[in-house]
Design a protein around this motif. Sequence first.
Motif, PDB file in Angstrom:
ATOM      1  N   PRO A  20      61.708 -15.780 -33.827  1.00 21.56           N
ATOM      2  CA  PRO A  20      61.101 -14.493 -33.449  1.00 21.56           C
ATOM      3  C   PRO A  20      62.090 -13.570 -32.734  1.00 21.56           C
ATOM      4  O   PRO A  20      62.063 -12.353 -32.921  1.00 21.56           O
ATOM      5  N   ALA A  21      62.968 -14.168 -31.920  1.00 23.83           N
ATOM      6  CA  ALA A  21      63.952 -13.355 -31.188  1.00 23.83           C
ATOM      7  C   ALA A  21      64.901 -12.645 -32.150  1.00 23.83           C
ATOM      8  O   ALA A  21      65.175 -11.447 -32.000  1.00 23.83           O
ATOM      9  N   VAL A  22      65.416 -13.358 -33.145  1.00 26.12           N
ATOM     10  CA  VAL A  22      66.344 -12.764 -34.115  1.00 26.12           C
ATOM     11  C   VAL A  22      65.631 -11.753 -35.002  1.00 26.12           C
ATOM     12  O   VAL A  22      66.161 -10.662 -35.283  1.00 26.12           O
ATOM     13  N   ILE A  23      64.404 -12.087 -35.423  1.00 28.49           N
ATOM     14  CA  ILE A  23      63.633 -11.166 -36.260  1.00 28.49           C
ATOM     15  C   ILE A  23      63.358  -9.870 -35.509  1.00 28.49           C
ATOM     16  O   ILE A  23      63.422  -8.778 -36.067  1.00 28.49           O
ATOM     17  N   GLY A  24      63.085  -9.974 -34.212  1.00 33.13           N
ATOM     18  CA  GLY A  24      62.861  -8.772 -33.399  1.00 33.13           C
ATOM     19  C   GLY A  24      64.147  -8.017 -33.102  1.00 33.13           C
ATOM     20  O   GLY A  24      64.135  -6.789 -32.943  1.00 33.13           O
ATOM     21  N   LEU A  25      65.260  -8.753 -33.029  1.00 31.16           N
ATOM     22  CA  LEU A  25      66.550  -8.141 -32.717  1.00 31.16           C
ATOM     23  C   LEU A  25      67.004  -7.179 -33.812  1.00 31.16           C
ATOM     24  O   LEU A  25      67.549  -6.105 -33.514  1.00 31.16           O
ATOM     25  N   ILE A  26      66.790  -7.533 -35.067  1.00 27.44           N
ATOM     26  CA  ILE A  26      67.306  -6.717 -36.172  1.00 27.44           C
ATOM     27  C   ILE A  26      66.746  -5.293 -36.163  1.00 27.44           C
ATOM     28  O   ILE A  26      67.522  -4.330 -36.166  1.00 27.44           O
ATOM     29  N   PRO A  27      65.412  -5.092 -36.104  1.00 30.66           N
ATOM     30  CA  PRO A  27      64.922  -3.711 -36.036  1.00 30.66           C
ATOM     31  C   PRO A  27      65.333  -2.987 -34.752  1.00 30.66           C
ATOM     32  O   PRO A  27      65.548  -1.768 -34.755  1.00 30.66           O
TER      33      PRO A  27
END
Length: 198
Positions: free
Chosen positions: A18-25
């Motif tokens: 979730p952290a990486v998925i949130g980081l991209i946007p």
Amino acid sequence: MDKKTSSAPSIWRVNLTPAVIGLIPAAVGINYVAKAFAEGLKLPVWLGSLGTYLASMLAGPIPGAISGFINNVIYGLTLSPVSTVYALTSIGIGIAVGVLHAKGGFSSARKIFVSALIIALVSSVISTPLNVIFWGGQTGIAWGDSLFAVLVANHVPVFIASFVDEFALDILDKVVVSYVACLIYKQIPKKMISYFKD
């Protein structure tokens, strides 16, 4: 197997937590706002890779490259069509930052400067052919294009003149962005950074 060998591929591993998925946007948003700010004020730098730097430093070269690519596409569709052409450049920047960060390339002021030069070189090597193909060798930044015009007027080949134009701009841009990104990174709590590494 020695420890060094076994840990080497880890920077290429992408865990879609979730952290990486949130980081991209979030990184895309930082890139977008920074680039729009620079263009709006007609600054002599682009600043559009700040989010890419942070994503690469936090989560590795692949999330950084993805962030840069997506930003170029979105920016190109909304504010500046020319931006889409340079999605490849953003991928190169994301990979370069991620690899250099993993190798300790941002651990001191001197190393940050050297890393910025390497990233500027990577960016210029990818961007120069695009500049020549689509814009006759120019970059769209006035002072860099003035240098290009002087070189061409003095019979320097277009490709070389375009590379000098691009590299001169990239050095300034990447040095500024490298130090700003490192300053921001150092303010992030270590516990938060660890969320992107797991």
